[in-house]
Scaffold this motif. Sequence first.
Motif, PDB file in Angstrom:
ATOM      1  N   TYR A  30     -10.366   6.336 -21.075  1.00 28.61           N
ATOM      2  CA  TYR A  30     -10.814   6.675 -19.729  1.00 28.61           C
ATOM      3  C   TYR A  30     -10.153   5.718 -18.747  1.00 28.61           C
ATOM      4  N   PHE A  31      -9.602   6.250 -17.664  1.00 31.98           N
ATOM      5  CA  PHE A  31      -8.992   5.419 -16.623  1.00 31.98           C
ATOM      6  C   PHE A  31     -10.064   5.068 -15.600  1.00 31.98           C
ATOM      7  N   ASN A  32     -10.321   3.798 -15.423  1.00 32.75           N
ATOM      8  CA  ASN A  32     -11.343   3.330 -14.493  1.00 32.75           C
ATOM      9  C   ASN A  32     -10.676   2.975 -13.164  1.00 32.75           C
ATOM     10  N   PRO A  33     -10.888   3.772 -12.104  1.00 31.37           N
ATOM     11  CA  PRO A  33     -10.230   3.481 -10.837  1.00 31.37           C
ATOM     12  C   PRO A  33     -10.755   2.210 -10.160  1.00 31.37           C
ATOM     13  N   ILE A  34     -11.994   1.845 -10.408  1.00 29.67           N
ATOM     14  CA  ILE A  34     -12.546   0.627  -9.800  1.00 29.67           C
ATOM     15  C   ILE A  34     -11.871  -0.601 -10.401  1.00 29.67           C
ATOM     16  N   ALA A  35     -11.719  -0.615 -11.713  1.00 33.95           N
ATOM     17  CA  ALA A  35     -11.027  -1.737 -12.365  1.00 33.95           C
ATOM     18  C   ALA A  35      -9.574  -1.813 -11.911  1.00 33.95           C
ATOM     19  N   PHE A  36      -8.949  -0.661 -11.727  1.00 33.89           N
ATOM     20  CA  PHE A  36      -7.564  -0.640 -11.261  1.00 33.89           C
ATOM     21  C   PHE A  36      -7.460  -1.164  -9.833  1.00 33.89           C
ATOM     22  N   CYS A  37      -8.407  -0.800  -8.959  1.00 39.50           N
ATOM     23  CA  CYS A  37      -8.390  -1.299  -7.574  1.00 39.50           C
ATOM     24  C   CYS A  37      -8.609  -2.805  -7.523  1.00 39.50           C
ATOM     25  N   VAL A  38      -9.518  -3.316  -8.351  1.00 38.83           N
ATOM     26  CA  VAL A  38      -9.746  -4.764  -8.402  1.00 38.83           C
ATOM     27  C   VAL A  38      -8.486  -5.470  -8.881  1.00 38.83           C
ATOM     28  N   PHE A  39      -7.840  -4.913  -9.898  1.00 35.71           N
ATOM     29  CA  PHE A  39      -6.600  -5.487 -10.417  1.00 35.71           C
ATOM     30  C   PHE A  39      -5.523  -5.505  -9.336  1.00 35.71           C
ATOM     31  N   LEU A  40      -5.355  -4.395  -8.610  1.00 36.99           N
ATOM     32  CA  LEU A  40      -4.339  -4.336  -7.552  1.00 36.99           C
ATOM     33  C   LEU A  40      -4.655  -5.277  -6.397  1.00 36.99           C
ATOM     34  N   MET A  41      -5.922  -5.361  -6.002  1.00 39.36           N
ATOM     35  CA  MET A  41      -6.296  -6.256  -4.903  1.00 39.36           C
ATOM     36  C   MET A  41      -6.023  -7.708  -5.262  1.00 39.36           C
ATOM     37  N   LEU A  42      -6.337  -8.096  -6.495  1.00 42.34           N
ATOM     38  CA  LEU A  42      -6.069  -9.467  -6.920  1.00 42.34           C
ATOM     39  C   LEU A  42      -4.576  -9.731  -7.032  1.00 42.34           C
ATOM     40  N   LEU A  43      -3.824  -8.741  -7.494  1.00 44.28           N
ATOM     41  CA  LEU A  43      -2.381  -8.896  -7.596  1.00 44.28           C
ATOM     42  C   LEU A  43      -1.743  -9.027  -6.212  1.00 44.28           C
ATOM     43  N   LEU A  44      -2.203  -8.233  -5.271  1.00 46.63           N
ATOM     44  CA  LEU A  44      -1.690  -8.347  -3.901  1.00 46.63           C
ATOM     45  C   LEU A  44      -2.117  -9.656  -3.248  1.00 46.63           C
ATOM     46  N   GLN A  45      -3.298 -10.146  -3.612  1.00 45.91           N
ATOM     47  CA  GLN A  45      -3.786 -11.390  -3.038  1.00 45.91           C
ATOM     48  C   GLN A  45      -2.896 -12.569  -3.436  1.00 45.91           C
ATOM     49  N   VAL A  46      -2.302 -12.516  -4.607  1.00 46.56           N
ATOM     50  CA  VAL A  46      -1.406 -13.587  -5.050  1.00 46.56           C
ATOM     51  C   VAL A  46      -0.194 -13.670  -4.127  1.00 46.56           C
ATOM     52  N   PHE A  47       0.337 -12.521  -3.731  1.00 49.82           N
ATOM     53  CA  PHE A  47       1.542 -12.507  -2.916  1.00 49.82           C
ATOM     54  C   PHE A  47       1.258 -12.642  -1.425  1.00 49.82           C
ATOM     55  N   ILE A  48       0.182 -12.051  -0.935  1.00 54.33           N
ATOM     56  CA  ILE A  48      -0.085 -12.035   0.507  1.00 54.33           C
ATOM     57  C   ILE A  48      -0.902 -13.252   0.955  1.00 54.33           C
ATOM     58  N   GLN A  49      -1.882 -13.679   0.167  1.00 57.47           N
ATOM     59  CA  GLN A  49      -2.750 -14.825   0.471  1.00 57.47           C
ATOM     60  C   GLN A  49      -3.483 -14.663   1.808  1.00 57.47           C
ATOM     61  N   ASN A  50      -4.127 -13.527   1.978  1.00 54.54           N
ATOM     62  CA  ASN A  50      -4.944 -13.290   3.168  1.00 54.54           C
ATOM     63  C   ASN A  50      -6.269 -14.023   3.001  1.00 54.54           C
TER      64      ASN A  50
END
Length: 116
Positions: A30-50
């Motif tokens: 099963y693909f969990n979209p919430i887990a995927f969004c959390v993963f993407l947000m954390l990955l973007l946070q590493v590069f953007i540092q907002n």
Amino acid sequence: MKKYLLILPEFILIGLSAYWLLDIFIGNDYFNPIAFCVFLMLLLQVFIQNKYVGFSLASLISLFSLYMVLAVFSEFNDFHTLSFEAFQFLVFGLLLCFLGFCSAIAMFYKFLPKVF
């Protein structure tokens, strides 16, 4: 070296979210979209540092980790006998919750002076 230590909490949380995403996908197919969004947000946070996104993510992840401690204890109480598997489940679950909570608190303190 200090720069890498400052982004270590984000990498730990990325690892935990990747584990969450892959565990559900491989275990239940099963693909969990919430887990995927959390993963993407954390990955973007590493590069953007907002600072606002980092502060918000740290707050939400710390609250989620505290909630998961209660979920681990609830599942531990469902074991009828106190076996090795029950204690292994308790130790591993609490270790994951503690790791997520400590990383979120470290991230929280990193972004706290920038927000206020």
